[in-house]
Design an enzyme around this catalytic site. Structure first.
Site, PDB file in Angstrom:
ATOM      1  N   CYS A  44      -0.171   8.356  -3.554  1.00  0.00           N
ATOM      2  CA  CYS A  44      -1.009   7.916  -2.432  1.00  0.00           C
ATOM      3  C   CYS A  44      -0.156   7.697  -1.181  1.00  0.00           C
ATOM      4  O   CYS A  44       0.790   6.906  -1.191  1.00  0.00           O
ATOM      5  CB  CYS A  44      -1.747   6.636  -2.807  1.00  0.00           C
ATOM      6  SG  CYS A  44      -2.597   5.867  -1.409  1.00  0.00           S
TER       7      CYS A  44
ATOM      8  N   CYS B 204      -0.064   4.015  -0.050  1.00  0.00           N
ATOM      9  CA  CYS B 204       0.764   3.197  -0.962  1.00  0.00           C
ATOM     10  C   CYS B 204       2.236   3.380  -0.615  1.00  0.00           C
ATOM     11  O   CYS B 204       3.012   2.417  -0.598  1.00  0.00           O
ATOM     12  CB  CYS B 204       0.520   3.590  -2.415  1.00  0.00           C
ATOM     13  SG  CYS B 204      -0.998   2.930  -3.137  1.00  0.00           S
TER      14      CYS B 204
ATOM     15  N   ASP C 107      -1.695   4.212  14.013  1.00  0.00           N
ATOM     16  CA  ASP C 107      -2.180   5.511  13.535  1.00  0.00           C
ATOM     17  C   ASP C 107      -1.335   6.640  14.142  1.00  0.00           C
ATOM     18  O   ASP C 107      -0.992   6.612  15.325  1.00  0.00           O
ATOM     19  CB  ASP C 107      -3.656   5.692  13.915  1.00  0.00           C
ATOM     20  CG  ASP C 107      -4.325   6.783  13.107  1.00  0.00           C
ATOM     21  OD1 ASP C 107      -5.178   6.454  12.260  1.00  0.00           O
ATOM     22  OD2 ASP C 107      -3.986   7.973  13.318  1.00  0.00           O
TER      23      ASP C 107
ATOM     24  N   HIS D 248      -3.576  -0.737  -4.304  1.00  0.00           N
ATOM     25  CA  HIS D 248      -4.413   0.448  -4.096  1.00  0.00           C
ATOM     26  C   HIS D 248      -5.880   0.168  -4.395  1.00  0.00           C
ATOM     27  O   HIS D 248      -6.244  -0.226  -5.495  1.00  0.00           O
ATOM     28  CB  HIS D 248      -3.937   1.616  -4.960  1.00  0.00           C
ATOM     29  CG  HIS D 248      -4.692   2.873  -4.672  1.00  0.00           C
ATOM     30  ND1 HIS D 248      -4.375   3.711  -3.634  1.00  0.00           N
ATOM     31  CD2 HIS D 248      -5.797   3.406  -5.258  1.00  0.00           C
ATOM     32  CE1 HIS D 248      -5.231   4.709  -3.587  1.00  0.00           C
ATOM     33  NE2 HIS D 248      -6.102   4.554  -4.570  1.00  0.00           N
TER      34      HIS D 248
ATOM     35  N   ASN E 249     -14.067   4.320   7.161  1.00  0.00           N
ATOM     36  CA  ASN E 249     -14.818   5.486   6.725  1.00  0.00           C
ATOM     37  C   ASN E 249     -14.813   5.545   5.201  1.00  0.00           C
ATOM     38  O   ASN E 249     -13.768   5.351   4.569  1.00  0.00           O
ATOM     39  CB  ASN E 249     -14.192   6.762   7.307  1.00  0.00           C
ATOM     40  CG  ASN E 249     -14.211   6.767   8.823  1.00  0.00           C
ATOM     41  OD1 ASN E 249     -15.200   6.369   9.442  1.00  0.00           O
ATOM     42  ND2 ASN E 249     -13.119   7.205   9.443  1.00  0.00           N
TER      43      ASN E 249
ATOM     44  N   GLY F 240     -15.917  10.877   7.189  1.00  0.00           N
ATOM     45  CA  GLY F 240     -14.656  11.098   7.879  1.00  0.00           C
ATOM     46  C   GLY F 240     -13.439  10.541   7.182  1.00  0.00           C
ATOM     47  O   GLY F 240     -12.345  10.555   7.755  1.00  0.00           O
TER      48      GLY F 240
ATOM     49  N   HIS G  90      -7.215   5.563   0.443  1.00  0.00           N
ATOM     50  CA  HIS G  90      -6.683   4.215   0.219  1.00  0.00           C
ATOM     51  C   HIS G  90      -7.359   3.369   1.292  1.00  0.00           C
ATOM     52  O   HIS G  90      -7.251   3.693   2.490  1.00  0.00           O
ATOM     53  CB  HIS G  90      -5.148   4.226   0.383  1.00  0.00           C
ATOM     54  CG  HIS G  90      -4.475   2.897   0.195  1.00  0.00           C
ATOM     55  ND1 HIS G  90      -3.443   2.697  -0.709  1.00  0.00           N
ATOM     56  CD2 HIS G  90      -4.650   1.705   0.808  1.00  0.00           C
ATOM     57  CE1 HIS G  90      -3.031   1.439  -0.644  1.00  0.00           C
ATOM     58  NE2 HIS G  90      -3.745   0.820   0.280  1.00  0.00           N
TER      59      HIS G  90
ATOM     60  N   HIS H 132      -8.675   1.430   4.235  1.00  0.00           N
ATOM     61  CA  HIS H 132      -8.031   1.090   5.508  1.00  0.00           C
ATOM     62  C   HIS H 132      -9.089   0.784   6.535  1.00  0.00           C
ATOM     63  O   HIS H 132     -10.191   1.352   6.515  1.00  0.00           O
ATOM     64  CB  HIS H 132      -7.110   2.219   5.992  1.00  0.00           C
ATOM     65  CG  HIS H 132      -7.739   3.573   6.038  1.00  0.00           C
ATOM     66  ND1 HIS H 132      -7.934   4.343   4.914  1.00  0.00           N
ATOM     67  CD2 HIS H 132      -8.229   4.290   7.074  1.00  0.00           C
ATOM     68  CE1 HIS H 132      -8.509   5.487   5.252  1.00  0.00           C
ATOM     69  NE2 HIS H 132      -8.709   5.475   6.567  1.00  0.00           N
TER      70      HIS H 132
ATOM     71  N   HIS I   8      -9.573   0.859  10.541  1.00  0.00           N
ATOM     72  CA  HIS I   8      -9.095   1.272  11.854  1.00  0.00           C
ATOM     73  C   HIS I   8      -9.405   0.154  12.847  1.00  0.00           C
ATOM     74  O   HIS I   8     -10.519  -0.382  12.859  1.00  0.00           O
ATOM     75  CB  HIS I   8      -9.849   2.510  12.341  1.00  0.00           C
ATOM     76  CG  HIS I   8      -9.692   3.739  11.506  1.00  0.00           C
ATOM     77  ND1 HIS I   8      -8.844   4.770  11.859  1.00  0.00           N
ATOM     78  CD2 HIS I   8     -10.287   4.124  10.356  1.00  0.00           C
ATOM     79  CE1 HIS I   8      -8.936   5.742  10.955  1.00  0.00           C
ATOM     80  NE2 HIS I   8      -9.803   5.382  10.035  1.00  0.00           N
TER      81      HIS I   8
END
Ligand code: AMP
Length: 112
Positions: A4, A7, A30, A46, A85, A91, A96, A98, A100
């Protein structure tokens, strides 16, 4: 998970531009920013997406939102958007969990 990307970023095995780190989560800018400020906050453990959040692992999600609030204040973000997402159609490209955090430009609603 050994294969991953996030990870590996959280473990420091792949470089990233770190914003914040603690025992439970990791925040980094990002690589393809969609706004003047665009960073991601991830759990170190994870979890593939919001779809895999359960009563047993959800404490880290609450923690991540306290971290987002703290970082936004520290970075002087007065208005910002938090997005996660879930699934390819929405999208999601990295599986994993996250969040934004986007700020610094006008944003449309509904999103495209
Ligand atoms: P999503 O498409 O919602 O799964 O978001 C994944 C995000 O990870 C995208 O915005 C990518 O630009 C970002 N991303 C992919 N690889 C990296 C990386 N090595 N470092 C930082 N951000 C990345």
């Amino acid at each position: 998970m050994s294969d991953c990307l996030f990870c590996k970023i959280a473990a420091g095995e792949i470089p990233s531009n770190k914003v914040y780190e603690d025992d439970l989560c990791y925040a980094f800018y990002d690589i393809a920013p969609q706004a003047p400020v665009h960073f991601l906050v991830i759990p170190k453990a994870h979890i593939a997406s919001v779809s895999d959040v359960t009563e047993a692992n959800s404490a880290v999600v609450a923690h991540i939102f306290t971290v987002i609030s703290k970082l936004a204040k520290e970075l002087g973000l007065e208005s910002y958007r938090v997005v996660s997402n879930i699934g390819e159609q929405a999208g999601q490209s990295v599986f994993h969990l996250h969040f934004h955090v986007l700020s610094g430009r006008d944003m449309t609603w509904p999103p495209g």
